[in-house]
Motif scaffolding. Structure first.
Motif, PDB file in Angstrom:
ATOM      1  N   VAL A 199      63.374  41.607  32.543  1.00  0.00           N
ATOM      2  CA  VAL A 199      63.882  43.123  32.969  1.00  0.00           C
ATOM      3  C   VAL A 199      64.851  43.970  32.554  1.00  0.00           C
ATOM      4  CG1 VAL A 199      63.321  45.220  34.876  1.00  0.00           C
ATOM      5  CG2 VAL A 199      61.489  42.784  35.172  1.00  0.00           C
ATOM      6  N   PHE A 200      65.698  43.174  32.658  1.00  0.00           N
ATOM      7  CA  PHE A 200      66.317  43.354  32.578  1.00  0.00           C
ATOM      8  C   PHE A 200      67.290  43.718  30.949  1.00  0.00           C
ATOM      9  CE2 PHE A 200      69.182  41.748  36.510  1.00  0.00           C
ATOM     10  CZ  PHE A 200      68.286  43.600  36.781  1.00  0.00           C
TER      11      PHE A 200
ATOM     12  N   VAL B 105      65.116  44.082  28.829  1.00  0.00           N
ATOM     13  CA  VAL B 105      64.383  45.382  27.956  1.00  0.00           C
ATOM     14  C   VAL B 105      64.677  45.971  28.737  1.00  0.00           C
ATOM     15  CG1 VAL B 105      61.612  45.870  28.091  1.00  0.00           C
ATOM     16  CG2 VAL B 105      61.771  44.000  27.867  1.00  0.00           C
ATOM     17  N   SER B 106      65.178  46.646  29.544  1.00  0.00           N
ATOM     18  CA  SER B 106      65.351  48.037  29.641  1.00  0.00           C
ATOM     19  C   SER B 106      66.879  48.177  29.230  1.00  0.00           C
ATOM     20  CB  SER B 106      65.438  48.436  31.396  1.00  0.00           C
ATOM     21  OG  SER B 106      65.108  47.994  31.739  1.00  0.00           O
TER      22      SER B 106
ATOM     23  N   LEU C 160      66.691  48.607  25.326  1.00  0.00           N
ATOM     24  CA  LEU C 160      65.496  49.843  24.456  1.00  0.00           C
ATOM     25  C   LEU C 160      66.544  51.167  24.991  1.00  0.00           C
ATOM     26  CD1 LEU C 160      62.157  49.476  26.051  1.00  0.00           C
ATOM     27  CD2 LEU C 160      62.803  49.434  24.172  1.00  0.00           C
ATOM     28  N   LEU C 161      67.667  51.107  26.258  1.00  0.00           N
ATOM     29  CA  LEU C 161      67.898  52.212  26.414  1.00  0.00           C
ATOM     30  C   LEU C 161      69.093  52.028  25.264  1.00  0.00           C
ATOM     31  CD1 LEU C 161      69.362  51.783  29.913  1.00  0.00           C
ATOM     32  CD2 LEU C 161      68.781  54.251  28.713  1.00  0.00           C
TER      33      LEU C 161
ATOM     34  N   PHE D 188      66.903  52.848  22.306  1.00  0.00           N
ATOM     35  CA  PHE D 188      66.764  54.636  21.265  1.00  0.00           C
ATOM     36  C   PHE D 188      68.197  55.084  21.622  1.00  0.00           C
ATOM     37  CE2 PHE D 188      62.973  53.202  23.646  1.00  0.00           C
ATOM     38  CZ  PHE D 188      62.163  54.175  22.774  1.00  0.00           C
TER      39      PHE D 188
ATOM     40  N   LEU E 105      75.481  49.722  32.804  1.00  0.00           N
ATOM     41  CA  LEU E 105      73.798  48.898  33.867  1.00  0.00           C
ATOM     42  C   LEU E 105      73.809  47.042  33.550  1.00  0.00           C
ATOM     43  CD1 LEU E 105      71.511  49.806  35.715  1.00  0.00           C
ATOM     44  CD2 LEU E 105      70.487  49.542  33.702  1.00  0.00           C
TER      45      LEU E 105
ATOM     46  N   VAL F   7      75.035  44.132  35.936  1.00  0.00           N
ATOM     47  CA  VAL F   7      73.742  43.094  36.617  1.00  0.00           C
ATOM     48  C   VAL F   7      75.066  42.451  36.091  1.00  0.00           C
ATOM     49  CG1 VAL F   7      72.267  41.738  35.076  1.00  0.00           C
ATOM     50  CG2 VAL F   7      71.677  44.403  34.606  1.00  0.00           C
TER      51      VAL F   7
ATOM     52  N   GLY G 246      61.369  36.465  35.616  1.00  0.00           N
ATOM     53  CA  GLY G 246      60.883  37.623  35.043  1.00  0.00           C
ATOM     54  C   GLY G 246      61.874  38.852  35.250  1.00  0.00           C
ATOM     55  N   THR G 247      63.211  38.484  36.287  1.00  0.00           N
ATOM     56  CA  THR G 247      63.973  39.897  36.536  1.00  0.00           C
ATOM     57  C   THR G 247      64.831  39.763  35.088  1.00  0.00           C
ATOM     58  OG1 THR G 247      64.400  39.142  38.666  1.00  0.00           O
ATOM     59  CG2 THR G 247      66.077  40.303  38.384  1.00  0.00           C
TER      60      THR G 247
ATOM     61  N   PHE H 242      72.652  56.711  26.496  1.00  0.00           N
ATOM     62  CA  PHE H 242      72.269  56.476  26.640  1.00  0.00           C
ATOM     63  C   PHE H 242      72.946  54.918  26.206  1.00  0.00           C
ATOM     64  CE2 PHE H 242      67.573  56.538  26.304  1.00  0.00           C
ATOM     65  CZ  PHE H 242      67.593  58.479  27.100  1.00  0.00           C
TER      66      PHE H 242
END
Lengths: 154, 56
Positions: A50-51, A53-54, A57-58, A61, A124, A128, A46-47, A117
């Motif tokens: 999240v990483f 996708v986040s 997407l950053l 974008f 980021l 991670v 799950g974690t 971004f």
């Protein structure tokens, strides 16, 4: 004094469920290759998702906002640092380079947002990767402690 | 894309990642995500107003 010694001793003890039997560098390499993959391999699916996708997407974008993937110019240290930071996005960075994306358009109104971004996505993911190192070495709790079921076979 | 939309998008993408780095357990992460998101947006708007008022 005794209390401080006990705390230090507790820090050195790997927590239950940690992956101290494997090479932490492997998980860091997985995390560098694909954001979140190190966590997924450590049983924190799950974690890791999240990483992925986040950060993904950053990065997407950032490219979409005409952000620039900076070249490695030794003559321009800040540009060099920005380029190194962007490289932290791993597979996304490689894919964008291979597809010829990230040329950047300084005249676009979103150019500054775009490269911000991209830089944040890379930095980021470096955080991670350090987090994956902490989990793999037992400095951070196991998947069960984080409220996640470990992967089958773990 | 407006400044505010870019700010909201940035906050929405970064907040959950920070939550997963800094909190254990999904309930705590959800709370931290909301807190970080509101902080990102709130501080940016607040500082924007301070700059606007200070700049006359």
């Amino acid at each position: 004094m005794v209390e401080a010694g006990a705390r230090a001793s507790a820090r050195q003890q790997p927590r239950a469920g940690s992956r101290e039997d494997s090479n932490p560098l492997l998980y860091c390499a997985l995390g560098l290759a694909v954001p979140g993959l190190g966590h997924i391999a450590l049983g924190r699916r799950g974690t890791g998702a999240v990483f992925l996708v986040s950060i993904g997407l950053l990065f997407v974008f950032g490219i979409g906002m005409d952000g620039e993937l900076f070249p490695f110019e030794a003559a321009a240290p800040l540009t060099l640092l920005a380029g190194v930071a962007e490289m932290g996005a791993g597979a996304f960075y490689v894919a964008a380079r291979m597809l010829g994306l990230g040329a950047g358009n300084p005249e676009a109104p979103t150019y500054e947002y775009g490269y911000a971004f991209l830089i944040v996505a890379g930095l980021l993911n470096m955080l991670v990767i350090l987090d994956a190192w902490d989990i793999a070495t037992g400095a951070k709790g196991s998947a069960e402690e984080a409220g996640e079921a470990p992967s089958p076979g773990r | 894309m407006s400044h505010f939309a870019a700010l909201v998008l940035f906050a929405a993408l970064v907040s959950p990642a920070f939550a997963c780095l800094m909190r254990e357990g999904w309930a705590a992460r959800l709370r931290f995500t909301a807190w970080a998101f509101l902080s990102f947006v709130g501080f940016a708007v607040g500082i924007g107003w301070i700059m606007y008022l200070a700049g006359g």
